[in-house]
Design an enzyme around this catalytic site. Structure first.
Site, PDB file in Angstrom:
ATOM      1  N   PHE A   1      -2.727  -8.227   3.926  1.00 20.73           N
ATOM      2  CA  PHE A   1      -1.458  -7.560   4.007  1.00 20.73           C
ATOM      3  C   PHE A   1      -0.993  -6.379   3.620  1.00 20.73           C
ATOM      4  O   PHE A   1       0.214  -5.986   3.221  1.00 20.73           O
ATOM      5  CB  PHE A   1      -0.880  -9.168   3.594  1.00 20.73           C
ATOM      6  CG  PHE A   1      -1.366 -10.039   3.957  1.00 20.73           C
ATOM      7  CD1 PHE A   1      -1.102 -10.648   4.802  1.00 20.73           C
ATOM      8  CD2 PHE A   1      -1.735 -10.937   2.615  1.00 20.73           C
ATOM      9  CE1 PHE A   1      -1.715 -12.074   5.564  1.00 20.73           C
ATOM     10  CE2 PHE A   1      -2.490 -12.316   3.611  1.00 20.73           C
ATOM     11  CZ  PHE A   1      -2.619 -12.808   4.299  1.00 20.73           C
ATOM     12  N   CYS A   2      -1.824  -5.705   3.436  1.00 20.70           N
ATOM     13  CA  CYS A   2      -1.783  -4.220   2.903  1.00 20.70           C
ATOM     14  C   CYS A   2      -1.440  -4.371   1.363  1.00 20.70           C
ATOM     15  O   CYS A   2      -0.075  -3.623   0.690  1.00 20.70           O
ATOM     16  CB  CYS A   2      -0.173  -3.543   3.380  1.00 20.70           C
ATOM     17  SG  CYS A   2      -1.071  -3.061   5.276  1.00 20.70           S
ATOM     18  N   ASN A   3      -1.039  -5.585   0.890  1.00 21.68           N
ATOM     19  CA  ASN A   3      -1.382  -5.731  -0.474  1.00 21.68           C
ATOM     20  C   ASN A   3      -2.416  -5.871  -1.144  1.00 21.68           C
ATOM     21  O   ASN A   3      -2.720  -6.994  -1.818  1.00 21.68           O
ATOM     22  CB  ASN A   3      -0.163  -6.910  -0.629  1.00 21.68           C
ATOM     23  CG  ASN A   3       0.007  -6.810  -2.761  1.00 21.68           C
ATOM     24  OD1 ASN A   3      -0.168  -6.112  -3.681  1.00 21.68           O
ATOM     25  ND2 ASN A   3       1.752  -7.099  -2.721  1.00 21.68           N
TER      26      ASN A   3
ATOM     27  N   THR B   1       0.803  -1.501   0.352  1.00 21.96           N
ATOM     28  CA  THR B   1      -0.114  -0.054  -0.585  1.00 21.96           C
ATOM     29  C   THR B   1       1.270   1.648  -0.270  1.00 21.96           C
ATOM     30  O   THR B   1       0.619   2.661  -0.775  1.00 21.96           O
ATOM     31  CB  THR B   1      -1.156  -0.237   1.510  1.00 21.96           C
ATOM     32  OG1 THR B   1      -1.332  -1.217   1.023  1.00 21.96           O
ATOM     33  CG2 THR B   1      -2.443   0.688   1.077  1.00 21.96           C
TER      34      THR B   1
END
Length: 829
Positions: free
Chosen positions: A375-377, A106
């Site tokens: 997972f911030c992806n 992110t």
């Protein structure tokens, strides 16, 4: 106990790291590095040492990269976005583009928020698209200089896929084009996930920007990261805000600000997190001791993930349905393309996904710590879980936001489960996790075959060296590390204070050259002679007085070739440790040893032979802000010095196997072709003082002291190499050049004195009155003595400096000697 399987989220720190760090804090006082006091200088030097340690870890040097400390990888990425030389839309020249791989964190994707405000377009690129982009631009378009930035992760934090590091050079060279547009491409390599378990060689893969977070490597400290900037792009970076410590000069009332020249100082706004930075040194030390290096960590963690993947992917229900669905782009057969991460969802017998929150809750009951969600992806999550853009928006309307526990919407997963291994992970951790999956998803009869497979894989997939490595990872607070076996050196030797030429021919040539050297004398006919010669083999330790001595290209032979460093590798001087003056080194040229003596200690000797090229490990050190190459002199002398000084320290020596440290000052009159270099001195090759000046100062000081100082004691306090006897006090400050026999010297400035002159060189006791008296006597100045640089003769024989030689000075046109331009610490060695 706890089975921790979120090493991609954060590494765990060992007790030995905390102990080393807290011991460091107990033994040293670290002040704000922007101050100039002793504790602050120690902090500054330690930080610079850590910068070199980071560069060394990534197989590069300060010539190629600059370390900018940040609060983390995210702050480093934001710094890139704000400072990159973007060219916006609407100008006469082609505009810039920001391209990023969709499988990105992110914090990388968030750069587009800044580029949008600058009217720069952002272009997301899927991994498959970049592989198809292998067409060069036309030649005329390759000449365009518009800067573009392409970002991709070295390792996906979602799946562990390692993207080719060869992309860096391919993109920079134009062989690989993210999008077809004229301009010059720069590469941002997001290495945060990759460097936690894999070695990164920036000497080979020279990305322009590499952001990292240290807690992913060491577990401690948190809230500290760095941006490694390629020095070729560094001058192009822009900066508008200037915080404390970043300005060379500015005006509060007008729009005037000149930034500091150093890229690191220019971009590190305010005071850096200096105690956390100091902790990094201990992180590197402990990591190396526990593991043996990143390549071993890579192999160890891959053995664990390969084993776990093999078992996990073969688990089946009685009806043949798989127990898990693994999200991966590789088959986990090669550590160069797959990191120690497995991303999956658990399925039921009918192939339906069990929500990740349910799996997380069950794992917690078994004391297994995993990571769940996206997972911030989001790009990788959408790609692997087949979630469309419309699905994301519908999920948001249904109340799901990033990081919550809503794991299923309409029976479809919103995220997944991730396990990841680190250098502390053990084979037992992998087995515990697999047993948990088997116990919660399979009946006893179902589990028989997979468990037998697991037993078989125990022997085949994890080599013996990995198993023993795992056992070592139980991480006792104090590990016993065997010391390197170094060659013993003699402990007793006769010292010599006079050098004898090896060949009679050398003496005759010296005499012949001396007769031909006739520089212009100063006014007045009274002779000036050399009264004393001192060298200081170990920086900041006691003087070694000689009657004559050979001269090398760095000054007196062996002068300040060694220095004592603390446990962090930072140079120790009498400012921090006054008892260094009680360490008495002497050089025996015949036996080729340096003998070191101190009261209450048996003499110890160190060979004069340069040890580079043998078992020595070359490392970077700092001396008065200048970088020097050094190597460690071994455990025996380190133990000797540590015992005498009562604190951990080591002896290191300047390496002669590397390029010399160039002299920084203005040396007008010296040939540019002359190889002027420095040893471990702070300012110049030589320091000269005048006995007449000493005597005048002595009169002034004696009036302020209860007990008068002896002339010899005062001379030793000023730690000169050359002591001359001249008729007039301070006349040396009017000289531009001097000749002593065949030797010619350029005067490069006065020596501005520090508090070391307050230390009695015979006892180590301080007397602050000395520096105050000097300031009062010199009209608030603390200058005393002059710096010299040698202009070596083109001769195959060593030049010799001798007591009793005549000194022939040349006067300056302007008799006011300007102080050195450096604002750094003056001669303290």
């Amino acid at each position: 106990g706890i089975t921790y399987l979120d090493h991609a989220g954060s590494a765990l720190f060992p007790e030995s790291l905390l102990k080393a760090f807290t011991d460091d804090l107990r033994n040293n006082v670290y002040g704000n590095p922007h101050s100039q006091n002793i504790s602050s200088k120690l902090t500054y030097d330690t930080i610079e040492h850590v910068r070199y340690r980071i560069l060394q870890h990534f197989h590069t040097t300060a010539e190629d990269y600059t370390i900018i400390f940040t609060s983390g990888c995210t702050a480093a990425l934001k710094l890139i976005a704000e400072s990159f030389p973007w060219i916006p839309e609407g100008t006469k020249q082609p505009s810039s583009r920001f391209c990023y791989l969709t499988d990105s964190h992110t914090s990388v994707v968030g750069i587009r928020g800044i580029t949008a405000s600058m009217n720069v377009l952002s272009v997301p690129i899927k991994p498959k698209e970049i592989l198809l982009a292998k067409s060069r631009l036309p030649t005329e378009e390759q000449n365009c200089t518009t800067p573009h930035l392409f970002s991709y992760p070295a390792q996906s934090n979602f799946s562990g896929t390692k993207y080719p590091l060869s992309w860096i050079q391919d993109i920079k060279s134009g062989k690989l084009c993210p999008i077809k547009i004229p301009g010059k491409w720069f590469v941002l390599l997001d290495a945060a996930s990759y460097v936690s378990s894999s070695p990164l060689d920036l000497g080979v893969h020279q990305a322009d920007f590499i952001p990292i977070s240290f807690y992913k490597i060491f577990g401690f400290p948190t809230g500290l990261g760095a941006l490694l900037v390629n020095n070729r792009i560094a001058p192009l970076l822009r900066k508008t805000y200037f915080g404390g410590g970043t300005a060379a000069a500015y005006l509060a009332g007008e729009d005037f600000c000149i930034p500091r020249r150093s890229i690191a100082e220019r971009f590190e706004d305010g005071t850096v997190s200096f105690l956390d930075i100091i902790a990094l040194k201990h992180g590197f030390d402990v990591l190396e001791k526990l593991t043996g290096g990143m390549e071993k960590i890579k192999q160890h963690t891959f053995a664990l993930v390969h084993y776990t993947y093999t078992v996990l992917s073969n688990l089946k229900y009685a009806n043949g349905a798989p127990v898990v669905r693994i999200y991966s782009d590789t088959d986990f057969s090669n550590p160069d393309v797959q990191g120690p991460i497995i991303n999956f969802n658990v399925l039921d017998e009918n192939g339906e996904v069990l929500g990740f929150s349910q799996v997380d809750s069950m794992a917690s009951l078994h004391n297994i710590h995993v990571r769940t969600g996206c997972f911030c992806n989001m790009g990788a999550c959408q790609m692997h879980l087949n979630i469309s853009n419309e699905d994301i928006q519908r999920n948001l309307q249904a109340g799901h936001v990033c990081g919550d526990n809503i794991d299923l919407i309409d029976g479809r997963p919103t995220g997944s489960v991730r396990i990841s291994f680190g250098y502390m992970s053990s084979f037992e951790d992998a087995q515990t996790f697999l047993n948990f999956i088997i116990a919660t998803r399979l009946s006893k009869s179902d589990a028989e075959i997979p468990f037998q497979s697991a037993t078989k894989l125990t022997a085949e997939s994890v080599p013996d060296d990995h198993l023993s490595f795992n056992n070592a990872d139980k991480l006792s607070p104090v590990l016993q590390i065997s010391d390197r076996e170094l060659r013993n050196v003699p402990s007793e030797a006769e010292t010599t204070g006079s050098w004898q030429p090896l060949e009679p021919e050398a003496e005759s040539i010296r005499a012949a050259v001396s007769e031909t050297a006739v520089p212009t004398c100063r006014k007045g006919g009274k002779p000036i002679t050399v009264a004393k010669i001192y060298l200081y083999p170990i920086k900041s330790c006691s003087a070694f007085e000689v009657t004559e001595w050979p001269v090398g290209n760095q000054g007196l032979l062996y002068d300040r070739n060694w220095m004592v460093v603390n446990q962090n590798g930072v140079c120790m001087t009498q400012k921090q440790e006054p008892r260094l003056c009680l360490v008495n080194p002497s050089i025996d040229l015949k036996q080729k040893i340096m003998v070191i003596q101190a009261e209450g200690m048996d003499p110890i000797s160190v060979p004069l032979e340069d040890n580079t090229g043998k078992e020595a490990v070359i490392c970077d050190s700092k001396v008065c802000s200048h970088r020097v190459k050094t190597y460690d002199c071994g455990e025996r002398i380190a133990d000797w010095l540590s015992t005498f000084l009562g604190r951990p320290c080591r002896l290191i020596r300047q390496s002669s196997d590397v390029k010399s440290r160039p002299h920084q000052k203005n040396t007008k009159g010296l040939s540019s072709a002359t190889n002027l270099s420095l040893s471990l001195v702070n300012e110049a090759q030589y320091l000269l003082i005048n006995v007449a000046s000493i005597l005048q100062l002595k009169e002034h000081i004696s009036a302020r002291l209860k007990e008068p100082l002896e002339t010899e004691e005062l001379i030793r306090r000023f730690r000169a190499n050359i002591v001359i006897s001249a008729p007039e006090s301070f006349e040396e400050e009017e000289w531009a050049e001097i000749s002593i026999g065949a030797l010619q010297f350029q005067v490069v400035g006065p020596c501005s004195r520090c508090q070391i002159i307050c230390i009695d060189q015979q006892s180590g006791e301080r007397n602050k009155e000395i520096l105050q008296s000097l300031s009062a006597a010199r009209g608030r100045k603390t200058n005393f003595g002059i710096y010299l640089m040698n202009q070596p003769l083109l001769s195959s024989f060593s030049d010799i400096l001798s007591v009793g030689s005549q000194v022939l000075p040349v006067l300056k046109e302007n008799t006011e000697i300007q102080p050195p331009t450096s604002s750094e610490e003056k001669r303290s060695g």
